[in-house]
Design a protein around this motif. Structure first.
Motif, PDB file in Angstrom:
ATOM      1  N   PRO A  98      -4.422  -3.628 -10.494  1.00  0.00           N
ATOM      2  CA  PRO A  98      -4.501  -3.339  -8.900  1.00  0.00           C
ATOM      3  C   PRO A  98      -5.564  -4.189  -8.356  1.00  0.00           C
ATOM      4  N   THR A  99      -5.546  -3.445  -7.386  1.00  0.00           N
ATOM      5  CA  THR A  99      -5.953  -4.393  -6.361  1.00  0.00           C
ATOM      6  C   THR A  99      -7.975  -4.429  -6.307  1.00  0.00           C
ATOM      7  N   THR A 100      -8.472  -3.127  -6.622  1.00  0.00           N
ATOM      8  CA  THR A 100      -9.879  -3.131  -7.013  1.00  0.00           C
ATOM      9  C   THR A 100     -10.217  -3.679  -8.309  1.00  0.00           C
ATOM     10  N   VAL A 101      -9.205  -3.751  -9.394  1.00  0.00           N
ATOM     11  CA  VAL A 101      -9.188  -4.746 -10.763  1.00  0.00           C
ATOM     12  C   VAL A 101     -10.012  -6.255  -9.826  1.00  0.00           C
ATOM     13  N   ALA A 102      -8.808  -6.496  -9.485  1.00  0.00           N
ATOM     14  CA  ALA A 102      -8.488  -7.857  -9.737  1.00  0.00           C
ATOM     15  C   ALA A 102      -9.736  -8.331  -8.893  1.00  0.00           C
ATOM     16  N   LEU A 103     -10.782  -7.824  -7.466  1.00  0.00           N
ATOM     17  CA  LEU A 103     -11.364  -8.654  -6.944  1.00  0.00           C
ATOM     18  C   LEU A 103     -12.862  -8.632  -8.106  1.00  0.00           C
ATOM     19  N   VAL A 104     -11.816  -8.084  -8.887  1.00  0.00           N
ATOM     20  CA  VAL A 104     -14.146  -8.679 -10.302  1.00  0.00           C
ATOM     21  C   VAL A 104     -13.604  -8.686 -11.658  1.00  0.00           C
TER      22      VAL A 104
END
Length: 316
Positions: A98-104
């Motif tokens: 998910p995008t929010t996971v990919a950021l970190v």
């Protein structure tokens, strides 16, 4: 229907013409054309619209393409599984984030994979959780990070962590409490993803029992743009702390805990129980769990590690 026909069909789609595909496959153009026509006769439908400009898929062709790609991917998995049984993990592994996971998590996972699994080529796919779930079930992904640990048919889930959503706003000197109630957010202009985004659906679901209507002044699908909009004061937002950790540390954003149980997200690592895992996919699964665990324990990912429990899948 022969396996080579699947391979020929996909090659023609990718090349756009029989001439280019025949050169790529090292197959004579007339023979390639005959195989494609034989496939169309067996299926009872036309797969391509042919013209002087090349070959374009019909609607039936687009439908068949999705299945052909899965057949070829499964054959490659089988080949790699046999090869890997006496070898090191190697080959392609598709991991959905998910995008929010990919950021970190993208860079730590990539770095660990390059160091520890040098013969594995990792393909990271960033998308909405709903798409990731669909692609995992269809075989386009080998592993996916998903939110929610409820049992789902066809999926095996390993619990990873609990991630908390935070109120995020620009660092402009305004005094903020250490915690905010969900009701207090209604006073703030917010920039959020659209209603189809999993993050937005969770926020709206938490607000619904309270009859709470948030003041959403803009909807932005790119989470990078959401953060930039918050930095310049267009509106505040709601995001996991890990996805804004760099900006908070740099002093361009501030994050405040939202005191509501609906703002907690449980993350799992999911695989498709209907598709045998290659040695490479199994190695990546172990690696990403270790990376996430180490990040949460060290504080690099501000979340709560939930250990190694596994949610049993529903089997047919």
């Amino acid at each position: 229907m022969e396996f080579r026909q699947f391979r020929y069909f996909v090659a023609v789609v990718e090349a756009g013409s029989l001439l280019k595909a025949s050169a790529r496959l090292h197959v004579a153009q007339p023979a390639l054309g005959q195989q494609i026509m034989a496939l169309e006769r067996e299926l009872g439908t036309q797969l391509f619209d042919r013209s002087s400009r090349g070959m374009a898929l019909t609607e039936s062709g687009r439908l068949f393409l999705a299945h052909a790609q899965i057949v070829l991917a499964d054959a490659e998995r089988a080949r790699l599984a046999v090869r890997e049984s006496v070898d090191l993990p190697r080959g392609d592994v598709a991991l959905g984030l998910p995008t929010t996971v990919a950021l970190v998590a993208t860079l730590p996972i990539l770095q660990a994979c390059r160091e520890r699994l040098p013969h594995v080529r990792l393909k990271l796919v960033e998308a909405y959780s709903g798409f990731l779930r669909e692609w995992l079930l269809s075989g386009r992904l080998d592993i996916a990070f998903l939110y929610g640990d409820m049992s789902e048919p066809g999926l095996a889930k390993q619990l990873l962590l609990d991630d908390r959503l935070m109120f995020v706003t620009r660092a402009d000197g305004t005094r903020l409490p250490r915690r905010l109630s969900l009701q207090a957010l209604a006073r703030w202009p917010l920039v959020l993803p659209g209603v189809e985004h999993g993050l937005r659906r969770q926020i709206d679901a938490a607000c619904a029992p309270l009859g709470l209507q948030l003041n959403v002044v803009a909807e932005i699908e790119s989470l990078g743009s959401v953060k930039r909009a918050a930095e310049v004061g267009i509106g505040s937002t709601i995001l996991p702390l890990g996805s804004v950790a760099e900006e908070v540390a740099a002093g361009s954003l501030r994050a405040v805990r939202i005191d509501d149980p609906g703002m907690l997200r449980r993350m799992v690592c999911a695989t498709n129980i209907g598709r045998p895992q290659t040695l490479a996919a199994t190695a990546v699964l172990t690696l990403v769990r270790e990376v996430v665990r180490d990040m949460t324990i060290s504080g690099a990912w501000p979340a709560r590690w939930r250990g190694t429990a596994e949610t049993a899948p529903d089997r047919p």
